[in-house]
Design a protein around this motif. Structure first.
Motif, short mmCIF file in Angstrom:
data_model
loop_
_atom_site.label_atom_id
_atom_site.label_comp_id
_atom_site.label_asym_id
_atom_site.label_seq_id
_atom_site.Cartn_x
_atom_site.Cartn_y
_atom_site.Cartn_z
N LEU A 289 3.35 56.20 36.57
CA LEU A 289 3.77 57.57 36.92
C LEU A 289 2.60 58.41 37.40
CD1 LEU A 289 6.20 58.27 33.92
CD2 LEU A 289 6.75 57.35 36.17
N ILE A 290 1.73 57.78 38.20
CA ILE A 290 0.60 58.49 38.77
C ILE A 290 1.10 59.42 39.87
CG2 ILE A 290 -1.58 58.26 40.03
CD1 ILE A 290 -1.69 57.30 37.13
N LYS A 291 0.73 60.71 39.79
CA LYS A 291 1.12 61.68 40.80
C LYS A 291 0.24 61.54 42.03
CE LYS A 291 4.36 63.96 38.55
NZ LYS A 291 5.73 64.05 39.06
N PHE A 298 -8.88 52.99 49.52
CA PHE A 298 -9.21 52.60 48.15
C PHE A 298 -8.45 51.33 47.77
CE2 PHE A 298 -7.78 52.70 43.69
CZ PHE A 298 -9.01 52.54 43.05
N VAL A 299 -7.14 51.31 48.02
CA VAL A 299 -6.32 50.15 47.67
C VAL A 299 -6.77 48.92 48.46
CG1 VAL A 299 -3.98 49.19 47.71
CG2 VAL A 299 -4.35 51.58 47.03
N ASP A 300 -7.08 49.12 49.73
CA ASP A 300 -7.52 48.01 50.57
C ASP A 300 -8.83 47.42 50.08
OD1 ASP A 300 -6.85 46.51 53.02
OD2 ASP A 300 -8.77 47.29 53.74
N SER A 301 -9.75 48.27 49.63
CA SER A 301 -11.03 47.77 49.13
C SER A 301 -10.87 47.00 47.83
CB SER A 301 -12.01 48.94 48.93
OG SER A 301 -11.56 49.80 47.88
N VAL A 302 -9.93 47.45 46.97
CA VAL A 302 -9.66 46.76 45.71
C VAL A 302 -9.11 45.36 45.99
CG1 VAL A 302 -8.14 46.72 43.69
CG2 VAL A 302 -9.33 48.83 44.32
N ALA A 313 -9.80 56.13 41.33
CA ALA A 313 -9.24 57.06 42.33
C ALA A 313 -7.96 57.65 41.78
CB ALA A 313 -8.96 56.35 43.65
N CYS A 314 -7.73 58.95 42.06
CA CYS A 314 -6.45 59.62 41.80
C CYS A 314 -5.92 59.39 40.38
CB CYS A 314 -5.41 59.16 42.81
SG CYS A 314 -5.82 59.61 44.50
N GLY A 315 -6.79 59.45 39.39
CA GLY A 315 -6.33 59.38 38.01
C GLY A 315 -6.14 58.00 37.46
N ILE A 316 -6.55 56.95 38.20
CA ILE A 316 -6.47 55.60 37.64
C ILE A 316 -7.81 54.90 37.77
CG2 ILE A 316 -4.03 55.40 38.28
CD1 ILE A 316 -4.93 53.32 40.38
N GLU A 317 -8.00 53.86 36.97
CA GLU A 317 -9.17 52.99 37.08
C GLU A 317 -8.70 51.55 37.08
OE1 GLU A 317 -11.51 54.39 33.87
OE2 GLU A 317 -10.26 53.50 32.31
N ILE A 318 -9.33 50.72 37.92
CA ILE A 318 -8.96 49.32 38.07
C ILE A 318 -10.17 48.45 37.78
CG2 ILE A 318 -8.03 47.58 39.66
CD1 ILE A 318 -6.73 49.82 41.24
N PHE A 319 -9.98 47.44 36.93
CA PHE A 319 -11.09 46.55 36.57
C PHE A 319 -10.52 45.20 36.14
CE2 PHE A 319 -9.77 48.89 32.84
CZ PHE A 319 -9.70 47.93 31.84
N GLU A 322 -11.63 39.28 31.49
CA GLU A 322 -11.24 37.89 31.24
C GLU A 322 -10.45 37.37 32.45
OE1 GLU A 322 -9.34 38.00 27.41
OE2 GLU A 322 -11.24 38.23 26.36
N THR A 323 -9.17 37.08 32.29
CA THR A 323 -8.41 36.47 33.40
C THR A 323 -7.43 37.44 34.05
OG1 THR A 323 -6.67 35.69 31.90
CG2 THR A 323 -8.55 34.20 32.30
N ARG A 324 -7.51 38.73 33.71
CA ARG A 324 -6.48 39.66 34.18
C ARG A 324 -7.10 40.87 34.89
NH1 ARG A 324 -1.63 38.22 31.99
NH2 ARG A 324 -0.64 40.22 32.48
N VAL A 325 -6.31 41.43 35.81
CA VAL A 325 -6.63 42.71 36.44
C VAL A 325 -5.91 43.80 35.66
CG1 VAL A 325 -6.43 44.13 38.52
CG2 VAL A 325 -6.85 41.67 38.72
N PHE A 326 -6.63 44.87 35.34
CA PHE A 326 -6.04 46.00 34.61
C PHE A 326 -6.03 47.24 35.51
CE2 PHE A 326 -7.28 43.14 31.29
CZ PHE A 326 -6.36 43.34 30.28
N VAL A 327 -4.89 47.91 35.55
CA VAL A 327 -4.75 49.20 36.22
C VAL A 327 -4.39 50.18 35.13
CG1 VAL A 327 -3.58 50.52 38.01
CG2 VAL A 327 -3.93 48.05 38.30
N ARG A 328 -5.26 51.15 34.91
CA ARG A 328 -5.13 52.01 33.73
C ARG A 328 -5.26 53.47 34.11
NH1 ARG A 328 -9.28 50.46 29.15
NH2 ARG A 328 -7.85 48.69 29.01
N LYS A 329 -4.50 54.32 33.43
CA LYS A 329 -4.69 55.75 33.59
C LYS A 329 -6.10 56.11 33.14
CE LYS A 329 0.02 57.55 33.15
NZ LYS A 329 0.90 58.46 32.38
N LYS A 330 -6.77 56.91 33.96
CA LYS A 330 -8.13 57.30 33.64
C LYS A 330 -8.15 58.17 32.39
CE LYS A 330 -12.24 59.60 35.47
NZ LYS A 330 -12.78 60.44 36.57
#
Length: 462
Positions: A289-291, A298-302, A313-319, A322-330
């Motif tokens: 529910l990111i506004k 940004f998405v293309d670079s990720v 970017a825009c209230g989220i952080e991506i990292f 281990e074996t997973r990608v996490f997209v998290r509210k900042k």
């Protein structure tokens, strides 16, 4: 002027569009959003003729973002129209200032804020009144303008599909009908409508498209409108295929959602086509529910290669972990602060970082009418005069999407101004002053002198 046959053909097309969009009339009423403009009035009248007045439930929303006499006049016009045709009618008034406050808190434009609040009301009425659906009055011209706007904004395949004829319980049966035909339909029956004064304001992107770009294309490129509409149909078909692939990929990626984060398998993610990877990142942001829309760059670079460190970017952080990608509210640290207040009268104003005194002056020396501010920062008295600013207005902190008008009338990013000032962490505390008398809600001042930087004051503001 339309003949009786043309009036009948208009209404048959409305009915055919509804049927094609999957609408089935039952014992419940059909909602219709009516603003008082030609589009919504023609929709209301045609639905009355098709289904009878007893089957129609009209809804009008007063956003209170234009002059009170104009917005009130629109609402009263719709009320009188509904009474004339014996149609059940519901009016909702959004409190004055709420649209601007919502835009500020959610870091979005005034039009987007008004749309969100309007659709919230529609959804509530749809549920409470148990309607069979709600009809909206977007027409063929709106469709073309929207596709052009999205094209010039770098739109995706999805966005260049244009406005959907049906989404959830919303139906748009005028999408194949031009504005000229709509006005002829009403004029032939001697039915009046209201005109929104902001339709002439070329400060709005849509109005610049309508008033400047479309006349040029009409004169220079015959048949371009059909090409645009065909593009919309092609993109809609492509979008359906991409969405099917994306949904299948979500299952293969072990896409997991919790309250604050989304995660999925890293190795399988980077084996997917890049177009699908981008869609998955957007899906993750939507699920949280990111506004606001994540910037494409940004998405293309990720999605370009393995994620190293944390991307934000825009209230989220991506990292990756281990074996997973996490997209998290900042997570906002306690040291970060924000403030926003609507000021409606002279007097003291309290914010989380400073208190202000605000006074409206007429004929303030040679600068004329405007707002005078006083405050004390670090024991030092600070003063500011903003010409032409009137009550009510918003005093708030900076948001990443903020822009101001340069002297040549072009928009300039506030972020770039702050970068030129080299204000560092102080950017979060520099007050932004935003007027509330135009639908755009333009920023009229950046009060940089509080912290030793220049002030940015837009000379021509309303």
């Amino acid at each position: 002027m339309y003949s009786k046959k043309q009036i009948c053909d208009f209404e048959k097309e409305v009915f055919a569009n509804l049927t094609n969009f999957g609408f089935l009339l039952d014992e419940r009423q059909l909602g219709v959003a009516v603003s008082g403009g030609a589009d919504s009035v023609s929709l209301l009248i045609s639905l009355i003729h098709l289904f009878s007045s007893k089957k129609i439930y009209a809804i009008t929303i007063n956003h209170n973002i234009r002059k009170a006499e104009e917005t009130e006049g629109d609402a009263l016009f719709v009320e009188a129209l509904c009474k004339t045709h014996n149609v059940d009618y519901f009016r909702y008034d959004i409190p004055r200032g709420e649209v601007f406050s919502y835009a500020d808190k959610n870091d979005c434009g005034i039009e987007a804020a008004a749309r969100d609040l309007r659709y919230n009301v529609f959804k509530t009425i749809y549920i409470e009144k148990k309607l069979s659906g709600i009809c909206l009055a977007h027409n063929k011209n709106d469709q073309i303008e929207t596709i052009l706007m999205r094209f010039f904004s770098g739109g995706s395949v999805d966005s260049l599909s244009g406005i959907s004829g049906k989404r959830d319980f919303y139906f748009r049966p005028l999408l194949s009908i031009s504005r000229d035909r709509i006005e002829s339909y009403l004029s032939s029956q001697k039915i009046q409508w209201r005109t929104d004064s902001t339709n002439e304001d070329t400060a709005f992107f849509r109005n610049r498209i309508r008033k400047r770009i479309i006349p040029f294309l009409n004169s220079e490129i015959p048949g371009w409108q059909n090409a645009i509409l065909n593009l919309s149909l092609k993109n809609s078909s492509d979008s359906e295929v991409l969405e099917c692939i994306t949904q299948k990929s979500l299952l293969e990626l072990d896409f997991l959602l919790s309250k604050e984060e989304v995660s999925f398998l890293e190795e399988k993610f980077f084996l997917l086509p890049k177009a699908i990877r981008r869609r998955i990142i957007y899906k993750a942001a939507d699920a949280l529910l990111i506004k606001g829309r994540l910037p494409f760059t940004f998405v293309d670079s990720v999605c370009e290669k393995k994620i190293v460190g944390t991307k934000e970017a825009c209230g989220i952080e991506i990292f990756c972990k281990e074996t997973r990608v996490f997209v998290r509210k900042k997570i906002i640290m306690a040291t970060e602060s924000g403030f926003s207040v609507i000021i409606e009268r002279n007097g003291a104003v309290e914010t989380e970082f400073a208190n202000f005194s605000v006074t409206y002056f007429e004929n303030f020396s040679e600068m004329g009418n405007g707002m005078f501010f006083e405050t004390i920062i670090s024991g030092e008295k600070k003063e500011l005069f903003v010409p032409k600013l009137q009550f009510p207005f918003i005093l708030r902190n900076y948001q990443i999407a903020d822009t101001v008008l340069s002297s040549n009338g072009t928009e300039k990013s506030v972020s770039k101004i702050f970068e030129s000032w080299k204000c560092g962490k102080n950017r979060a505390l520099i007050p932004v002053i935003q007027e509330m008398h135009s639908p755009l809600g333009q920023i009229v001042c950046l009060w940089g002198s509080l912290f030793g930087f220049p002030n940015w004051i837009v000379k021509e503001n309303s």
